[in-house]
Design a protein around this motif. Structure first.
Motif, mmCIF file in Angstrom:
data_model
loop_
_atom_site.group_PDB
_atom_site.id
_atom_site.type_symbol
_atom_site.label_atom_id
_atom_site.label_comp_id
_atom_site.label_asym_id
_atom_site.label_seq_id
_atom_site.Cartn_x
_atom_site.Cartn_y
_atom_site.Cartn_z
ATOM 1 N N VAL A 1 0.834 -1.205 0.000
ATOM 2 C CA VAL A 1 0.000 0.000 0.000
ATOM 3 C C VAL A 1 0.869 1.256 0.000
ATOM 4 C CG1 VAL A 1 -1.664 1.346 1.337
ATOM 5 C CG2 VAL A 1 -1.965 -1.135 1.094
ATOM 6 N N LEU A 2 1.860 1.304 0.879
ATOM 7 C CA LEU A 2 2.675 2.510 0.977
ATOM 8 C C LEU A 2 3.602 2.662 -0.227
ATOM 9 C CD1 LEU A 2 3.581 2.485 4.773
ATOM 10 C CD2 LEU A 2 1.923 3.916 3.596
ATOM 11 N N GLY A 3 4.140 1.571 -0.725
ATOM 12 C CA GLY A 3 5.008 1.653 -1.892
ATOM 13 C C GLY A 3 4.284 2.118 -3.132
ATOM 14 N N SER A 4 2.985 1.864 -3.189
ATOM 15 C CA SER A 4 2.199 2.282 -4.348
ATOM 16 C C SER A 4 1.739 3.729 -4.255
ATOM 17 C CB SER A 4 0.967 1.372 -4.492
ATOM 18 O OG SER A 4 1.346 0.030 -4.716
ATOM 19 N N SER A 5 1.752 4.316 -3.074
ATOM 20 C CA SER A 5 1.217 5.675 -2.917
ATOM 21 C C SER A 5 2.278 6.717 -2.624
ATOM 22 C CB SER A 5 0.180 5.706 -1.783
ATOM 23 O OG SER A 5 0.772 5.331 -0.549
ATOM 24 N N VAL A 6 3.485 6.302 -2.299
ATOM 25 C CA VAL A 6 4.501 7.252 -1.868
ATOM 26 C C VAL A 6 4.999 8.135 -3.017
ATOM 27 C CG1 VAL A 6 6.512 5.797 -2.289
ATOM 28 C CG2 VAL A 6 6.547 7.416 -0.400
ATOM 29 N N TYR A 7 4.635 7.799 -4.246
ATOM 30 C CA TYR A 7 5.095 8.557 -5.409
ATOM 31 C C TYR A 7 4.722 10.031 -5.359
ATOM 32 C CZ TYR A 7 0.417 9.030 -7.330
ATOM 33 O OH TYR A 7 -0.878 9.377 -7.520
ATOM 34 N N VAL A 8 3.687 10.391 -4.632
ATOM 35 C CA VAL A 8 3.110 11.718 -4.741
ATOM 36 C C VAL A 8 4.065 12.811 -4.289
ATOM 37 C CG1 VAL A 8 1.066 13.093 -4.236
ATOM 38 C CG2 VAL A 8 0.911 10.618 -4.276
ATOM 39 N N HIS A 9 5.089 12.478 -3.497
ATOM 40 C CA HIS A 9 5.970 13.560 -3.048
ATOM 41 C C HIS A 9 6.755 14.170 -4.208
ATOM 42 C CE1 HIS A 9 9.054 10.232 -2.575
ATOM 43 N NE2 HIS A 9 9.792 11.143 -3.159
ATOM 44 N N HIS A 10 6.787 13.508 -5.357
ATOM 45 C CA HIS A 10 7.415 14.109 -6.529
ATOM 46 C C HIS A 10 6.559 15.239 -7.116
ATOM 47 C CE1 HIS A 10 10.906 11.481 -7.240
ATOM 48 N NE2 HIS A 10 10.180 10.566 -6.648
ATOM 49 N N LEU A 11 5.317 15.317 -6.670
ATOM 50 C CA LEU A 11 4.390 16.296 -7.236
ATOM 51 C C LEU A 11 4.016 17.367 -6.224
ATOM 52 C CD1 LEU A 11 2.008 13.655 -8.840
ATOM 53 C CD2 LEU A 11 4.020 14.690 -9.866
ATOM 54 N N ARG B 1 -1.350 16.462 -2.749
ATOM 55 C CA ARG B 1 -0.078 17.140 -2.451
ATOM 56 C C ARG B 1 0.191 17.214 -0.958
ATOM 57 N NH1 ARG B 1 0.333 22.888 -4.782
ATOM 58 N NH2 ARG B 1 -1.565 23.001 -3.553
ATOM 59 N N ASP B 2 -0.763 17.655 -0.192
ATOM 60 C CA ASP B 2 -0.490 18.025 1.201
ATOM 61 C C ASP B 2 -0.803 16.923 2.201
ATOM 62 O OD1 ASP B 2 0.255 20.408 0.161
ATOM 63 O OD2 ASP B 2 -1.608 21.446 0.631
ATOM 64 N N ILE B 3 -1.499 15.898 1.763
ATOM 65 C CA ILE B 3 -1.750 14.768 2.666
ATOM 66 C C ILE B 3 -0.861 13.597 2.276
ATOM 67 C CG2 ILE B 3 -3.459 13.116 3.504
ATOM 68 C CD1 ILE B 3 -5.549 15.273 3.277
ATOM 69 N N PHE B 4 -1.065 13.074 1.066
ATOM 70 C CA PHE B 4 -0.238 11.942 0.649
ATOM 71 C C PHE B 4 1.233 12.320 0.568
ATOM 72 C CE2 PHE B 4 -3.672 9.279 -1.685
ATOM 73 C CZ PHE B 4 -4.193 8.925 -0.442
ATOM 74 N N ALA B 5 1.521 13.533 0.075
ATOM 75 C CA ALA B 5 2.916 13.939 -0.098
ATOM 76 C C ALA B 5 3.661 13.918 1.226
ATOM 77 C CB ALA B 5 2.989 15.323 -0.719
ATOM 78 N N GLN B 6 2.977 14.204 2.297
ATOM 79 C CA GLN B 6 3.633 14.210 3.606
ATOM 80 C C GLN B 6 3.487 12.864 4.319
ATOM 81 O OE1 GLN B 6 2.906 17.921 5.946
ATOM 82 N NE2 GLN B 6 1.707 18.546 4.188
ATOM 83 N N GLN C 1 18.421 10.107 5.934
ATOM 84 C CA GLN C 1 18.745 11.255 5.082
ATOM 85 C C GLN C 1 17.502 11.829 4.415
ATOM 86 O OE1 GLN C 1 20.284 10.433 1.219
ATOM 87 N NE2 GLN C 1 21.912 11.966 1.396
ATOM 88 N N ALA C 2 16.554 10.972 4.031
ATOM 89 C CA ALA C 2 15.401 11.413 3.233
ATOM 90 C C ALA C 2 14.237 11.918 4.073
ATOM 91 C CB ALA C 2 14.920 10.261 2.351
ATOM 92 N N GLU C 3 14.010 11.316 5.242
ATOM 93 C CA GLU C 3 12.771 11.579 5.968
ATOM 94 C C GLU C 3 12.576 13.039 6.381
ATOM 95 O OE1 GLU C 3 9.946 10.003 6.554
ATOM 96 O OE2 GLU C 3 10.693 8.504 5.179
ATOM 97 N N THR D 1 8.249 16.831 3.231
ATOM 98 C CA THR D 1 7.890 18.193 3.611
ATOM 99 C C THR D 1 7.792 19.089 2.385
ATOM 100 O OG1 THR D 1 9.153 17.842 5.647
ATOM 101 C CG2 THR D 1 8.486 20.101 5.138
ATOM 102 N N PRO D 2 6.597 19.453 1.944
ATOM 103 C CA PRO D 2 6.452 20.268 0.729
ATOM 104 C C PRO D 2 7.176 21.603 0.787
ATOM 105 C CG PRO D 2 4.346 19.307 1.343
ATOM 106 C CD PRO D 2 5.290 19.023 2.471
#
Length: 593
Positions: A300-310, A320-325, A374-376, A381-382
């Protein structure tokens, strides 16, 4: 509930049926000319080996592009064509990414899948081998077409119209996705072919199956995106079925597939790690139930984490502001749980009898934790992510996750199971350790230089920069060349191994799989699983007892089966006498099986 003796009888019958089918596969394989074997094979070890050889070839091609990049960047901060001109610099950048991910990494993942699944479930059979072989060749042809795009390939992933790739890039990408789908279908079919109704599949197979489903679904959007671009004015074919694609739509569809892509290697690697770690720890995974719950959570998380690129794009706020974070932050939790299980299972590392295979796997775990830390603070964080994404801090992050974690971990898997795959021990332990340290030091220096340079604001996707940053590119160049020489050592050792390595005792089922399944069954019994649902117990000596029936034989199939069941049970009790993977012994209590 069937008695344990009855269950063993049924399992032996299933293994015997699979063995009969596998003998037919070997007979067909023996009649096949060498050239045809190269084009087509249905033997699971040969198919896995073919994928590995393709992966090594792409590792060298993609690595060569990387050394062009690192040398050019390390020798000139002004973009002067010391090694390559600016337009070819970005072409090399695009080709490096494509070849390393889709060529080296994907081929290795398919190799591990086609080898580990039939070995661990005991079937040794590939479902729909024609799809598997066709998929490998179609994906390879597609990737070659992408490399032939010429200077237009300098666009990389900027998504800024009118920057565009060549028609061969779009066509090649589409072919590559089709080839991947064919291979994924074969992997999924293979997993179901070896699945017994009512029984759970081994945990390693569960991770691989989840991985294939996630990537197959994700590829739908990128395929649509690719075809949309090809048939628009930027496709270069002169076929204008669609208008110019909106850059934001293209970007969104692309990343929906291409961020799950970065988990394609880690999820299969996770399955392999869970299978291999008990062999070195001399105990089963600390909590098998917990490990199995990670499968749906990571899906589930691997399929939805893409949104932080947007996060900096005009997409709906909920994305943007819910899934991205949240999704980007939450993906760290199951990985933290995974490594907690890993380190608890391993225990005191001083008690491990180390070899280079487990050293790569252990180092991969450490690097994944470093990359996650390093990433978290930045990617979820938008307010920060748009800036960080455009510095070389990001290449540091994904080289940690791909080169040191994913590729490093998969190399460890090959070092462990490889001798059983190609039937020969590694030719030189010294060369193996040189490869390990060269890879760790070289890539470690590269990612450290990128991280520090990115922290100070060095912009990525540039061919020139202020001289202040040049020292970081020089350090990355040195690290890249060290890792490149380490890769040459690996290939040299692999060739010597295939030609001159000491032969490994050939058994029907590889002994690493026998011991891994024995460990898993012991863990399942300890955690309260019913005997009925456990994976099939593999013969302790790795040899399948064939059950033969003839019309003139007065004994029943049942009586024949029972005699073999006793042999199987005795083998399970004597599992401690079986030769084990280098650096391991049997777990205390396995004889209770």
């Amino acid at each position: 509930m069937a008695s344990r003796e009855e269950l063993r009888r049924r399992e032996l019958e299933i293994l015997s049926q699979w063995a009969e089918e596998y003998e037919k596969v070997k007979e067909r394989e023996a009649r096949r000319p060498l050239l045809l074997k190269i084009l087509y094979t249905e033997e699971y070890r040969q198919l896995a080996l073919k994928n590995i050889l393709f992966a090594v070839a792409w590792l060298f091609i993609g690595g060569a592009f990387a050394l062009f990049l690192r040398s050019q960047a390390g020798l000139s901060s002004e973009g002067l064509p010391v090694v390559v001109s600016p337009e070819y610099y970005f072409q090399a950048m695009t080709n490096h990414v494509m070849d390393m991910i889709f060529g080296a990494v994907f081929s290795t993942v398919f190799a591990v899948a086609f080898y580990m699944i039939p070995a661990m479930n005991g079937s040794r059979l590939i479902k729909w081998p024609k799809l598997a072989n066709a998929g490998l060749w179609i994906a390879t042809i597609g990737l070659f077409m992408m490399n032939l795009g010429g200077v237009q390939n300098q666009y990389l992933f900027t998504f800024l119209n009118p920057l565009q790739a060549s028609p061969t890039w779009y066509i090649g990408y589409g072919l590559m996705v089709i080839g991947e789908w064919l291979e994924m279908v074969s992997v999924l079919g293979t997993s179901f072919l070896g699945r017994v109704q009512g029984k759970l599949v081994p945990t390693a197979i569960a991770f691989i199956v989840m991985d294939m489903i996630m990537m197959a679904l994700a590829n739908i959007s990128v395929f649509i995106d690719d075809m949309w671009s090809l048939l628009s004015p930027i496709g270069g074919l002169g076929v204008y079925l669609f208008g110019v694609p909106n850059a934001e739509v293209w970007k969104g569809l692309f990343w929906f597939a291409d961020h799950p892509l970065v988990y394609f290697a880690p999820y299969t690697l996770t399955g392999a790690t869970i299978a291999i770690t008990p062999l070195y720890a001399k105990r089963p995974i600390y909590s098998l139930k917990f490990a199995r719950w990670l499968v749906p959570v990571l899906f589930v998380l691997g399929s939805s984490v893409y949104v932080h690129h947007l996060a900096d794009d005009p997409w709906p706020l909920i994305l943007r502001d819910i899934f991205a974070q949240t999704s980007t932050a939450l993906i760290a939790i199951p990985f933290a749980a995974l490594w907690l299980l890993f380190f608890i299972t391993v225990g005191d590392p001083r008690k491990i009898k180390w070899d280079v295979g487990f050293a790569f796997i252990y180092a991969a775990a450490v690097w994944n934790i470093i990359g996650g830390i390093q990433a978290e603070p930045t990617q979820p964080t938008p307010a920060v992510d748009p800036t960080v994404h455009n510095t070389i801090w990001l290449p540091s992050h994904f080289h940690i996750m791909l080169a040191l974690y994913s590729v490093g971990g998969l190399l460890g898997v090959l070092y462990v199971v490889g001798p059983y795959l190609w039937g020969r021990k590694w030719y030189s332990d010294k060369l193996s350790w040189l490869h390990f340290w060269g890879w760790q030091v070289g890539m470690g220096l590269l990612v450290t230089a990128f991280a520090i340079g990115g922290f100070y604001g060095a912009i990525r996707r540039e061919v020139a920069w202020p001289a202040f940053y040049e020292v970081y590119y020089q350090a990355a160049m040195i690290g890249g060349w060290i890792a490149g020489f380490a890769t040459i050592i690996f290939a040299y050792n692999l060739i010597l191994t295939l030609l001159y390595g000491e032969k490994v005792k050939d058994t029907d089922i590889p002994l690493w799989a026998v011991e891994s399944i024995a460990m898993e069954r012991y863990a399942m019994r300890r955690e309260g699983y019913s005997e009925d649902v456990m994976p099939i117990a593999l013969p302790a000596d790795g040899m399948i007892r064939m059950i033969s029936q003839t019309a003139n034989n007065s004994r029943s199939a049942s009586s024949l089966s029972m005699s073999n069941v006793k042999a199987l049970q005795q083998g399970i009790k004597d599992v401690s006498k079986v030769p084990t993977v280098k650096g391991t012994t049997d777990v205390e209590g396995t004889n209770k099986l």
